[in-house]
Scaffold this active site. Structure first.
Site, mmCIF file in Angstrom:
data_model
loop_
_atom_site.group_PDB
_atom_site.id
_atom_site.type_symbol
_atom_site.label_atom_id
_atom_site.label_comp_id
_atom_site.label_asym_id
_atom_site.label_seq_id
_atom_site.Cartn_x
_atom_site.Cartn_y
_atom_site.Cartn_z
ATOM 1 N N HIS A 1 1.502 5.731 5.222
ATOM 2 C CA HIS A 1 0.682 6.127 4.086
ATOM 3 C C HIS A 1 0.865 7.607 3.756
ATOM 4 C CE1 HIS A 1 -2.263 2.558 4.902
ATOM 5 N NE2 HIS A 1 -1.182 2.187 4.238
ATOM 6 N N SER B 1 0.826 -1.209 0.000
ATOM 7 C CA SER B 1 0.000 0.000 0.000
ATOM 8 C C SER B 1 0.856 1.253 0.000
ATOM 9 C CB SER B 1 -0.953 0.005 1.190
ATOM 10 O OG SER B 1 -0.229 0.024 2.403
#
Length: 268
Positions: A187, A134
């Site tokens: 992230h 991710s």
């Protein structure tokens, strides 16, 4: 006038998987291979390849490249692979296989990792480890949001006009709320590097096209490697579509850096 972008097929569309370009295939195979290796008990794959701030030294620099292809379980690997595939396939088709290899093995792995270590260890004085593709998902979403912003600066949310470049930030917050034990900081670092990529600041890391063409010709990569995307085959140019006009209007455990997540915890 802007050139319309190629639509991204859904991962399960008929024939889509057999048309995936070479580097995208190799990344997916690496994710599957490392997930399968987790079944053996002799060697801890996650402990070996996770990005652990305190473990980074001259002998463990490989962690800056291994953490995106290592996951903490089947669903973590599956959801990250599903999210990454259309984004990575599009990137490789637009920029070529050699460019994708140079960027994703280089700065698109190491720069987010370095930024994460700097903040996690240097500022927060913590040692939470991260794994998962991710990092690339949010990085590519960040890059795409910058490209979209050039042609569509805002989207409407009720009476409000929201800048389109903020969409990955909203996604990051939503994922962090809905999915437990994901790395919000990881992230965010990925999104920031994605913004830099979309703005063109990472072009310096890409080899000149003359060099890439020389390598392709010398090794006959297009003739030897199935699904290889050459410098001259790429869809919209090395850095994608840049619109010329705007639309009207304004420690042994690892925390998954997962797009749709896993229920396992990174860090103690």
């Amino acid at each position: 006038m802007t050139t319309p972008r190629r639509s991204t097929p859904a991962p399960f569309q008929s024939g889509y998987l057999v048309r995936l370009p070479l580097f995208t295939r190799l990344v997916l195979l690496a994710i599957i291979a490392f997930w399968l290796l987790e079944f053996q008990t002799i060697w801890s794959v996650v402990q070996w390849g996770a990005l652990i701030p305190e473990e980074i030294n001259l002998g463990t620099m490989y962690r800056l490249n291994t953490y995106p292809i290592i996951h903490t379980g089947f669903f973590h690997a599956l959801f990250n692979a599903l999210a990454l595939t259309p984004l990575l396939e599009r990137f490789e088709a637009e920029h070529g296989t050699l460019t994708a290899v140079a960027l994703f093995i280089g700065p698109l792995s190491t720069v987010p990792a370095g930024l994460y270590i700097l903040i996690e260890r240097g500022i927060l004085h913590m040692n939470t480890s991260v794994v998962g593709a991710s990092v690339w998902v949010f990085l590519l979403l960040g890059s795409e949001s910058i490209k979209t912003y050039k042609s569509h600066p805002n989207f409407s949310l009720g009476p409000y006009k929201i800048p389109t470049w903020t969409s990955p930030l909203f996604a990051c917050v939503v994922v962090s709320i809905l999915v437990s034990n994901v790395s919000f900081l990881g992230h965010m670092c990925a999104i920031l590097v994605g913004y830099l990529l979309g703005l063109g600041y990472l072009k310096v890391f890409v080899p000149p096209e003359k060099v890439l063409r020389w390598i392709e010709g010398k090794l006959n990569l297009l003739g030897r490697l199935p699904h290889y995307v050459s410098v001259d085959q790429k869809t919209y140019g090395r850095y994608g579509v840049l619109p010329t006009s705007n639309a009207p209007g304004a420690s042994g455990n690892s925390t998954p850096m997962s797009f749709l997540g896993s229920n396992q915890r990174l860090g103690a």
